[in-house]
Scaffold this active site. Structure first.
Site, PDB file in Angstrom:
ATOM      1  N   ARG B 113     -90.946 -16.148 -33.282  1.00  0.00           N
ATOM      2  CA  ARG B 113     -90.685 -16.018 -34.730  1.00  0.00           C
ATOM      3  C   ARG B 113     -90.543 -14.563 -35.182  1.00  0.00           C
ATOM      4  N   LYS B 134     -78.183  -7.201 -39.946  1.00  0.00           N
ATOM      5  CA  LYS B 134     -77.506  -8.483 -39.737  1.00  0.00           C
ATOM      6  C   LYS B 134     -77.397  -8.743 -38.245  1.00  0.00           C
ATOM      7  N   GLU B 176     -63.619   0.065 -38.041  1.00  0.00           N
ATOM      8  CA  GLU B 176     -64.735   0.165 -38.990  1.00  0.00           C
ATOM      9  C   GLU B 176     -64.879   1.591 -39.520  1.00  0.00           C
ATOM     10  N   LYS B 216     -72.316   2.967 -44.839  1.00  0.00           N
ATOM     11  CA  LYS B 216     -72.915   1.684 -44.485  1.00  0.00           C
ATOM     12  C   LYS B 216     -74.360   1.607 -44.978  1.00  0.00           C
ATOM     13  N   GLU B 226     -76.840  -9.293 -49.210  1.00  0.00           N
ATOM     14  CA  GLU B 226     -75.454  -9.562 -49.553  1.00  0.00           C
ATOM     15  C   GLU B 226     -75.282 -10.508 -50.723  1.00  0.00           C
ATOM     16  N   ARG B 230     -73.099  -5.414 -51.133  1.00  0.00           N
ATOM     17  CA  ARG B 230     -72.927  -5.393 -49.669  1.00  0.00           C
ATOM     18  C   ARG B 230     -71.647  -6.095 -49.263  1.00  0.00           C
ATOM     19  N   ASN B 234     -67.313  -6.006 -46.435  1.00  0.00           N
ATOM     20  CA  ASN B 234     -66.448  -7.036 -45.872  1.00  0.00           C
ATOM     21  C   ASN B 234     -64.970  -6.718 -46.067  1.00  0.00           C
ATOM     22  N   HIS B 237     -62.328  -7.916 -43.766  1.00  0.00           N
ATOM     23  CA  HIS B 237     -62.941  -8.816 -42.794  1.00  0.00           C
ATOM     24  C   HIS B 237     -62.629 -10.287 -42.997  1.00  0.00           C
ATOM     25  N   HIS B 241     -61.560 -11.666 -39.678  1.00  0.00           N
ATOM     26  CA  HIS B 241     -62.288 -12.638 -38.856  1.00  0.00           C
ATOM     27  C   HIS B 241     -61.386 -13.803 -38.463  1.00  0.00           C
ATOM     28  N   HIS B 251     -62.537  -7.247 -32.379  1.00  0.00           N
ATOM     29  CA  HIS B 251     -62.973  -7.263 -33.771  1.00  0.00           C
ATOM     30  C   HIS B 251     -62.283  -6.165 -34.596  1.00  0.00           C
TER      31      HIS B 251
HETATM   32  N1  LIG Z   1     -74.078  -7.059 -37.265  1.00  0.00           N
HETATM   33  C1  LIG Z   1     -73.129  -6.458 -37.931  1.00  0.00           C
HETATM   34  O1  LIG Z   1     -73.354  -5.995 -39.050  1.00  0.00           O
HETATM   35  C2  LIG Z   1     -71.757  -6.335 -37.309  1.00  0.00           C
HETATM   36  C3  LIG Z   1     -70.793  -5.533 -37.917  1.00  0.00           C
HETATM   37  C4  LIG Z   1     -69.571  -5.408 -37.284  1.00  0.00           C
HETATM   38  C5  LIG Z   1     -69.324  -6.057 -36.085  1.00  0.00           C
HETATM   39  N2  LIG Z   1     -70.269  -6.835 -35.527  1.00  0.00           N
HETATM   40  C6  LIG Z   1     -70.039  -7.508 -34.252  1.00  0.00           C
HETATM   41  O2  LIG Z   1     -69.868  -6.525 -33.235  1.00  0.00           O
HETATM   42  C7  LIG Z   1     -69.124  -7.106 -32.174  1.00  0.00           C
HETATM   43  C8  LIG Z   1     -68.111  -6.133 -31.685  1.00  0.00           C
HETATM   44  O3  LIG Z   1     -68.777  -4.968 -31.224  1.00  0.00           O
HETATM   45  P1  LIG Z   1     -68.095  -4.010 -30.147  1.00  0.00           P
HETATM   46  O4  LIG Z   1     -66.738  -3.689 -30.594  1.00  0.00           O
HETATM   47  O5  LIG Z   1     -69.078  -2.914 -29.890  1.00  0.00           O
HETATM   48  O6  LIG Z   1     -67.888  -4.956 -28.911  1.00  0.00           O
HETATM   49  P2  LIG Z   1     -68.723  -5.286 -27.603  1.00  0.00           P
HETATM   50  O7  LIG Z   1     -70.165  -5.244 -27.840  1.00  0.00           O
HETATM   51  O8  LIG Z   1     -68.147  -6.528 -27.109  1.00  0.00           O
HETATM   52  O9  LIG Z   1     -68.357  -4.074 -26.617  1.00  0.00           O
HETATM   53  C9  LIG Z   1     -67.032  -3.909 -26.227  1.00  0.00           C
HETATM   54  C10 LIG Z   1     -66.902  -3.685 -24.725  1.00  0.00           C
HETATM   55  O10 LIG Z   1     -67.367  -2.386 -24.396  1.00  0.00           O
HETATM   56  C11 LIG Z   1     -68.324  -2.441 -23.348  1.00  0.00           C
HETATM   57  N3  LIG Z   1     -69.181  -1.312 -23.565  1.00  0.00           N
HETATM   58  C12 LIG Z   1     -70.154  -1.162 -24.492  1.00  0.00           C
HETATM   59  N4  LIG Z   1     -70.627   0.083 -24.477  1.00  0.00           N
HETATM   60  C13 LIG Z   1     -69.949   0.756 -23.501  1.00  0.00           C
HETATM   61  C14 LIG Z   1     -69.997   2.080 -23.017  1.00  0.00           C
HETATM   62  N5  LIG Z   1     -70.804   2.995 -23.570  1.00  0.00           N
HETATM   63  N6  LIG Z   1     -69.172   2.403 -22.011  1.00  0.00           N
HETATM   64  C15 LIG Z   1     -68.310   1.513 -21.484  1.00  0.00           C
HETATM   65  N7  LIG Z   1     -68.221   0.247 -21.900  1.00  0.00           N
HETATM   66  C16 LIG Z   1     -69.045  -0.123 -22.906  1.00  0.00           C
HETATM   67  C17 LIG Z   1     -68.905  -3.803 -23.492  1.00  0.00           C
HETATM   68  O11 LIG Z   1     -69.476  -4.273 -22.284  1.00  0.00           O
HETATM   69  C18 LIG Z   1     -67.702  -4.639 -23.885  1.00  0.00           C
HETATM   70  O12 LIG Z   1     -66.958  -4.966 -22.758  1.00  0.00           O
HETATM   71  C19 LIG Z   1     -68.536  -8.399 -32.698  1.00  0.00           C
HETATM   72  O13 LIG Z   1     -69.210  -9.470 -32.119  1.00  0.00           O
HETATM   73  C20 LIG Z   1     -68.799  -8.336 -34.199  1.00  0.00           C
HETATM   74  O14 LIG Z   1     -68.988  -9.610 -34.762  1.00  0.00           O
HETATM   75  C21 LIG Z   1     -71.465  -6.974 -36.123  1.00  0.00           C
HETATM   76  N1  LIG Z   2     -94.517 -25.836 -38.622  1.00  0.00           N
HETATM   77  C1  LIG Z   2     -95.811 -26.010 -38.587  1.00  0.00           C
HETATM   78  O1  LIG Z   2     -96.538 -25.283 -39.265  1.00  0.00           O
HETATM   79  C2  LIG Z   2     -96.384 -27.118 -37.741  1.00  0.00           C
HETATM   80  C3  LIG Z   2     -97.730 -27.444 -37.841  1.00  0.00           C
HETATM   81  C4  LIG Z   2     -98.216 -28.503 -37.084  1.00  0.00           C
HETATM   82  C5  LIG Z   2     -97.361 -29.197 -36.237  1.00  0.00           C
HETATM   83  N2  LIG Z   2     -96.060 -28.843 -36.150  1.00  0.00           N
HETATM   84  C6  LIG Z   2     -95.133 -29.579 -35.280  1.00  0.00           C
HETATM   85  O2  LIG Z   2     -95.017 -30.914 -35.777  1.00  0.00           O
HETATM   86  C7  LIG Z   2     -94.605 -31.757 -34.705  1.00  0.00           C
HETATM   87  C8  LIG Z   2     -95.371 -33.022 -34.739  1.00  0.00           C
HETATM   88  O3  LIG Z   2     -95.138 -33.677 -35.974  1.00  0.00           O
HETATM   89  P1  LIG Z   2     -95.322 -35.269 -36.127  1.00  0.00           P
HETATM   90  O4  LIG Z   2     -96.621 -35.637 -35.586  1.00  0.00           O
HETATM   91  O5  LIG Z   2     -94.979 -35.616 -37.511  1.00  0.00           O
HETATM   92  O6  LIG Z   2     -94.290 -35.810 -35.066  1.00  0.00           O
HETATM   93  P2  LIG Z   2     -92.777 -36.317 -35.132  1.00  0.00           P
HETATM   94  O7  LIG Z   2     -91.988 -35.566 -36.109  1.00  0.00           O
HETATM   95  O8  LIG Z   2     -92.339 -36.300 -33.726  1.00  0.00           O
HETATM   96  O9  LIG Z   2     -92.903 -37.814 -35.668  1.00  0.00           O
HETATM   97  C9  LIG Z   2     -93.610 -38.745 -34.905  1.00  0.00           C
HETATM   98  C10 LIG Z   2     -92.853 -40.059 -34.741  1.00  0.00           C
HETATM   99  O10 LIG Z   2     -92.870 -40.758 -35.970  1.00  0.00           O
HETATM  100  C11 LIG Z   2     -91.551 -41.139 -36.366  1.00  0.00           C
HETATM  101  N3  LIG Z   2     -91.585 -41.191 -37.814  1.00  0.00           N
HETATM  102  C12 LIG Z   2     -91.572 -40.144 -38.681  1.00  0.00           C
HETATM  103  N4  LIG Z   2     -91.758 -40.592 -39.930  1.00  0.00           N
HETATM  104  C13 LIG Z   2     -91.887 -41.938 -39.862  1.00  0.00           C
HETATM  105  C14 LIG Z   2     -92.099 -42.944 -40.828  1.00  0.00           C
HETATM  106  N5  LIG Z   2     -92.297 -42.654 -42.123  1.00  0.00           N
HETATM  107  N6  LIG Z   2     -92.150 -44.233 -40.401  1.00  0.00           N
HETATM  108  C15 LIG Z   2     -92.000 -44.524 -39.095  1.00  0.00           C
HETATM  109  N7  LIG Z   2     -91.820 -43.607 -38.131  1.00  0.00           N
HETATM  110  C16 LIG Z   2     -91.759 -42.328 -38.523  1.00  0.00           C
HETATM  111  C17 LIG Z   2     -90.678 -40.111 -35.708  1.00  0.00           C
HETATM  112  O11 LIG Z   2     -89.371 -40.586 -35.516  1.00  0.00           O
HETATM  113  C18 LIG Z   2     -91.393 -39.904 -34.391  1.00  0.00           C
HETATM  114  O12 LIG Z   2     -91.041 -40.906 -33.494  1.00  0.00           O
HETATM  115  C19 LIG Z   2     -94.791 -30.958 -33.441  1.00  0.00           C
HETATM  116  O13 LIG Z   2     -93.528 -30.592 -32.957  1.00  0.00           O
HETATM  117  C20 LIG Z   2     -95.579 -29.734 -33.887  1.00  0.00           C
HETATM  118  O14 LIG Z   2     -95.278 -28.587 -33.113  1.00  0.00           O
HETATM  119  C21 LIG Z   2     -95.571 -27.822 -36.886  1.00  0.00           C
END
Ligand SMILES: NC(=O)c1ccc[n+]([C@@H]2O[C@H](COP(=O)([O-])OP(=O)(O)OC[C@H]3O[C@@H](n4cnc5c(N)ncnc54)[C@H](O)[C@@H]3O)[C@@H](O)[C@H]2O)c1
Ligand SMILES: NC(=O)c1ccc[n+]([C@@H]2O[C@H](COP(=O)([O-])OP(=O)(O)OC[C@H]3O[C@@H](n4cnc5c(N)ncnc54)[C@H](O)[C@@H]3O)[C@@H](O)[C@H]2O)c1
Lengths: 350, 350
Positions: B113, B134, B176, B216, B226, B230, B234, B237, B241, B251
């Site tokens: 998480r 992002k 970019e 940026k 966004e 922000r 785009n 984009h 895209h 890209h």
């Molecule tokens: N998160 C965001 O805010 C954001 C913004 C813009 C783009 N993106 C994402 O970024 C991606 C594109 O990024 P990119 O253009 O860096 O592509 P990429 O990460 O695919 O890298 C391009 C190529 O360069 C190679 N490479 C990387 N660094 C190298 C280095 N120093 N020397 C030699 N080769 C190297 C990689 O292995 C790959 O083959 C897309 O998936 C796009 O969606 C994200």
């Molecule tokens: N997120 C958290 O904070 C938190 C906390 C405790 C447990 N969990 C998770 O919860 C899960 C267990 O939850 P659960 O015990 O509810 O199990 P579940 O969701 O698997 O449900 C148990 C069974 O009851 C059935 N079912 C659900 N509602 C029904 C209804 N009203 N009538 C008849 N059947 C029904 C479902 O299809 C399933 O077969 C686990 O994966 C555990 O990790 C999460």
């Protein structure tokens, strides 16, 4: 209907609890969104598709239980939301037990980098899992290792859903009800044990459920990201998760065995008779929890799983929640050698 | 070394830019963590494993390019982190281009998480993608549809990594840089066009890169999630895209074509000659961008992809960023019919 509100600095949400409240309460939430997508547990769908949820068109169904929490099922869930044209201005309504709630909430968290969602818990256990914003799926390395913190916009707990819940699920959900009573007070535990001396019936538990919800809300509002007191909600869970993972038994059953181990270790650490272990062993067994599993635990395997727990930060200790003589939970690190000894001692005592 | 800090209310991070700064700067970050896990682009690993990153043991390698951003590759990445025993107190260092940065950042966001991570961009484009928090992977319904907002703890942009970058990647990254100049000022665009009149060389671009980083950072600090300004990032984009998805071109190439379309539509919407379209067409072509693709666009397919864009909230319009006569970006909704006409008119004009 009872309503409780979280107490975060902002973005609070309400937990609604009552009978037959689902549709009317939901309406209040959906009105602000461009469209609404539903994720529904397949069993809940089968039970209620001609009645309370009959207006829901094209729900995304989740498979029953942990099958909803595999990486593949999860990715398919996200793709299904996208397939249905989900937008940032959509609302996702997640209807089901804890598994559907966890997978559905996580899907809402990562689809388009996060859309709003509502939890509609339908199991006894989900009175717990639907609150607090923790979402997750499982990894091949352990349960709930992949996920996000993503607060729901609201939680609608319609107790009428519980009427179709099979007995084992009531038993499983009761584990968390019992845990919340332990975190609440010694009195709450006594009351709960009295209420269930003759077996567990959902309709006898409503007051305890509501108390449980309040206890959960207190901790998650105090410490959303689990850097402090939220850890106490993990009472019984560190070993519980390990047991669940190894024996593939329901979450709440495993938690109950974990709670028993917590009592055993607490008694030993505080050198007191805080918990009447024999009485508890009898009580848990009578209710139907598989206490015999505790006699078969492999301490080293249990340790391995426990060390994968997210809460663990050190290599040679296991973080564990115990209870002190004032009936207060506390967090402690137990050395791995000591933990193995405790598990062995507990096995021998049974 | 130059350093820039985000200006959020809290949890700010620094972007370090310079030559040969990687190891020393990284040390400053790693000291506070129990352990450090590395995610490294396979090509970066191949180029630098005997030099600047030789101290890195057991890195998790990502496949080059968008292959790192499939659901399967992503889940494997997360499992690899868990396999290596990642804890909440671990630091993840993500070294690579935008694809590795996006997948690695998202993995850090959902593993247990959320664990802390550092972005180490190694491409020209990644001066952009590494900043702003992002993260995302691709869906079968479109690019970057699954992800999270997860701020890095720091960004270390060591320009020495750029020395091994193949020409097409320089060209892609320049898209970019050009966009940031557009968002910066008319002057910045003129300067940049002068600097690159004889072709694009990374070493000539350092000032423009640094200006781009500041632009940026301004927008992402102002509007992290966004909901407002922000969106201006785009620029180019929305159609970009769609082109990237349909033609599988890099890209930045697609963004450059998208920027040309933006200029075409801006001129039409403002009824002005704000952009000298012919000069831009020539300039982009000379640099090597595949302008001919614009002549082959299927308006209806483009529209379909654009409507899947996360930023779109309505069914019969497409959200689009244009520029007004004061050289300021603005957001507008263009009706789908009008958009089809614009694409057709642009095709005919080329
Ligand atoms: N998160 C965001 O805010 C954001 C913004 C813009 C783009 N993106 C994402 O970024 C991606 C594109 O990024 P990119 O253009 O860096 O592509 P990429 O990460 O695919 O890298 C391009 C190529 O360069 C190679 N490479 C990387 N660094 C190298 C280095 N120093 N020397 C030699 N080769 C190297 C990689 O292995 C790959 O083959 C897309 O998936 C796009 O969606 C994200
Ligand atoms: N997120 C958290 O904070 C938190 C906390 C405790 C447990 N969990 C998770 O919860 C899960 C267990 O939850 P659960 O015990 O509810 O199990 P579940 O969701 O698997 O449900 C148990 C069974 O009851 C059935 N079912 C659900 N509602 C029904 C209804 N009203 N009538 C008849 N059947 C029904 C479902 O299809 C399933 O077969 C686990 O994966 C555990 O990790 C999460």
């Amino acid at each position: 209907m009872k309503e409780f509100k979280t107490t975060y600095p902002d973005e609070n949400y309400t937990v609604h609890v009552g009978h037959g409240i689902f549709n009317e309460t939901l309406q209040y939430y959906t009105s602000g969104y461009d469209d609404v997508l539903y994720i529904v547990d397949e069993n809940v769908h089968a039970h209620f598709k001609h009645t309370v949820i009959k207006h829901i068109k094209a729900p995304v169904l989740t498979r029953s239980g942990e099958a909803a929490k595999t990486a593949e099922a999860f990715m398919q869930l996200v793709e299904s939301l996208l397939e249905r044209g989900i937008k940032r201005s959509s609302l996702v309504v997640v209807i089901g037990g804890g598994a559907t709630g966890d997978a559905g909430g996580f899907a809402a968290s990562v689809t388009l980098r996060g859309v709003d969602f509502i939890q509609v818990p339908t199991t006894l256990l989900a009175h717990d899992s639907a609150i607090g914003g923790k979402t997750a799926i499982n990894s091949s390395h352990g349960k709930n290792l992949i996920g996000a913190f993503h607060r729901p916009r609201g939680v609608i707990y319609d107790l009428d859903f519980l009427t179709t819940l099979p007995e084992p699920e009531i038993l499983s959900g009761f584990g968390e009800v019992y845990k919340h009573a332990l975190l609440n007070s010694e009195k709450a535990v006594t009351v709960l044990m009295d209420r269930t001396a003759g077996g567990i019936k959902a309709e006898d538990l409503e007051d305890s459920i509501i108390e449980g919800i309040r206890t959960k809300m207190y901790y998650v509002s105090e410490d959303e990201f689990e850097s402090g007191s939220r850890k106490f909600l993990n009472l019984g869970h560190t070993l519980g998760h390990a047991i669940e993972y190894e024996y593939k038994i329901p979450h709440g059953h495993a938690v109950m065995l974990g709670l028993y181990a917590m009592m055993f270790i607490s008694n030993n650490e505080t050198d007191s008779g805080l918990f009447d272990l024999e009485a508890h062993q009898r009580y848990f067994s009578n209710l139907g929890y598989p206490m015999e599993i505790l006699e078969t635990l492999d301490p080293v395997r249990m340790l391995k799983y426990m060390k994968h727990d997210k809460k663990n930060t050190s290599d040679d200790t296991v973080g564990f929640i115990l209870m002190n003589n004032d009936f207060q939970p506390y967090f402690t690190e137990i050395g791995t050698g000591k933990m193995v000894k405790y598990i062995r001692a507990m096995k021998e005592s049974l």
